[in-house]
Scaffold this motif. Structure first.
Motif, PDB file in Angstrom:
ATOM      1  N   ARG A 168      83.272  66.097  79.217  1.00 13.57           N
ATOM      2  CA  ARG A 168      83.692  66.955  80.320  1.00 13.57           C
ATOM      3  C   ARG A 168      85.110  66.615  80.804  1.00 13.57           C
ATOM      4  N   SER A 174      87.301  68.639  78.050  1.00 11.30           N
ATOM      5  CA  SER A 174      86.981  69.873  77.353  1.00 11.30           C
ATOM      6  C   SER A 174      85.892  70.606  78.110  1.00 11.30           C
ATOM      7  N   THR A 175      85.674  71.810  77.718  1.00  7.52           N
ATOM      8  CA  THR A 175      84.610  72.580  78.347  1.00  7.52           C
ATOM      9  C   THR A 175      83.488  72.826  77.354  1.00  7.52           C
ATOM     10  N   ASP A 235      75.326  71.797  80.732  1.00  3.18           N
ATOM     11  CA  ASP A 235      75.133  73.210  81.043  1.00  3.18           C
ATOM     12  C   ASP A 235      73.658  73.543  81.180  1.00  3.18           C
ATOM     13  N   PRO A 262      85.642  83.501  81.507  1.00  3.89           N
ATOM     14  CA  PRO A 262      85.537  82.271  82.271  1.00  3.89           C
ATOM     15  C   PRO A 262      85.156  82.506  83.725  1.00  3.89           C
TER      16      PRO A 262
END
Lengths: 239, 239
Positions: B71, B74-75, B99, B126
């Motif tokens: 995290r 990056s997503t 998630d 997004p």
DNA sequence: GGATTTTTGTAACGCAATGTTGCGGCGGCC
DNA sequence: GGCCGCCGCAACATTGCGTTACAAAAATCC
């Protein structure tokens, strides 16, 4: 739902698709079919449907995922079809928001029974998409607005009802001048079945009467039918 | 994501690793596996992935720590696998940046459903919710402008909302006159799944009501549906 | 980049809505 | 008229929600 209910059958197996479609058509439903999620979405975009029969296993995006997506922005009822032997699928399916489920291979009659049950439960709640029921009920000067969840008395005063009381009254307004059994009322208001000595409807109704009957000792609007249930005695205008 | 999504499965138990890998491969994903954090980092360095399925308990650096590291820069979507029992629920609630999560033992189908759901969310624009053109919502004189992230009251005063409060109200404005469950609201506003005793929506809603309801003790705009969720009772004009 | 402020999430408590139980009364039936 | 079963409703138990206080995390400001 003035015309017969419109059902979308989604299954990749052509044989099942056609079988179910024929069967349901024979029983008076309007039926369309789709072989996968893409076709389903396309069909939903084109017509109004009252219910989707959705296979769990599909090529591409599977039934669970599709079901979740449907739930994200509609209340369109869904019945899931699952391959046999996967007990847990029931839990998963219901968790993902399906209204009922049926294990393959299934008896078409049983599917029919479940479709009827789900449609009945969904009740007047309309088909697909946003503008959820903008209906309002009027009786004897009273005004019941399901979207606002408000009841106004003949002199236009807001009557504070609890959620359960409101649901109960709404169930009566949707089925006026008909005897409704406790079973039916439970199903309509809580979506659940009665447990053995279930008296919850009686109590809730008692509370409701206290708020809307001129003389709760002598109820006029909602009368008791001994051995049968209760009946809403007023004419209801629906708009 | 023109080719099939690429998934990295990280678990120290070879059996689970292989089972999951086979299952996902069968359903059309490209899958790689790793037995620990080091192997995971190595794999991530070598290929492009769309999602990581990450076991909580790992030899060496554990899943939570790895998840935080991911995290940090990056997503990349992560689904955590947790052994049931233990203190895991608490840890999940406190620290998970994942998630979604799934308790072991799990049904592969459910993992599949969650993977699809997470990929769908990640794939969507997004800014959660809808792609959002230049739409503005109006209700009861209020004006909600998603592009400016502004809310104006009927007397045209700018009402200061926090980001979360705004997202919540926007979710309601997009789905008026429908009962939205806490699950749905979480998905719509945070894009995440609920953790066991998740009350965050309740609290956020309480804060929102304080700012927009004439009488927060007696909410009229957003009403509670006991056992169901919340409903936005106003007509919404969308332009 | 660190400190301060703001926002968000979690836990806990109290209240209100709902479900359950039990008693008493009323109605129907013989 | 007496018995039985159904129903009304009060009283208690349970559950779900609103709210507050606090803690963590994120945003903002120097």
């Amino acid at each position: 739902m003035s015309r017969s209910p419109h059902i979308l059958v989604v299954d990749d197996d052509r044989e099942i698709r056609d079988l179910v479609a024929r069967f349901l058509t024979k029983h008076g439903y309007r039926v369309d079919t789709a072989a996968d999620g893409r076709a389903m979405m396309q069909a939903l975009g084109q017509g109004r449907f009252d219910l989707v029969v959705l296979d769990l296993m599909l090529p591409g995006e599977d039934g669970l995922s599709l079901c979740r997506r449907l739930r994200a922005d509609s209340t369109l009822p869904v019945i899931m079809l699952t391959a046999i032997g996967e007990e847990t699928d029931r839990i998963i399916g219901l968790e993902m928001g399906a209204d009922d489920y049926l294990a393959k291979p299934f008896n078409p009659r049983e599917l029919l029974a479940r479709i009827k049950a789900v449609l009945r439960r969904a009740g007047a709640a309309p088909g697909h998409g946003e503008p959820a029921a903008n209906e309002v009920f009027r009786f004897d000067g009273w005004r019941l607005d399901p979207a606002r969840r408000e009841l106004r008395s003949p002199d236009d005063v807001l009557v504070p009802l609890t959620g359960g009381e409101f649901d109960l009254l709404a169930a009566f307004a949707r089925h006026p001048k008909r005897v409704l059994s406790r079973e039916q009322l439970l199903d309509l208001t809580r979506g659940r079945a009665a447990v053995p000595f279930d008296r919850s409807i009686d109590v809730q109704l008692s509370r409701l009467r206290r708020k809307i009957e001129a003389d709760p000792r002598e109820p006029a609007m909602i009368k008791t039918v001994r051995g049968g249930g209760y009946i809403f005695t007023r004419d209801v205008e629906r708009r």
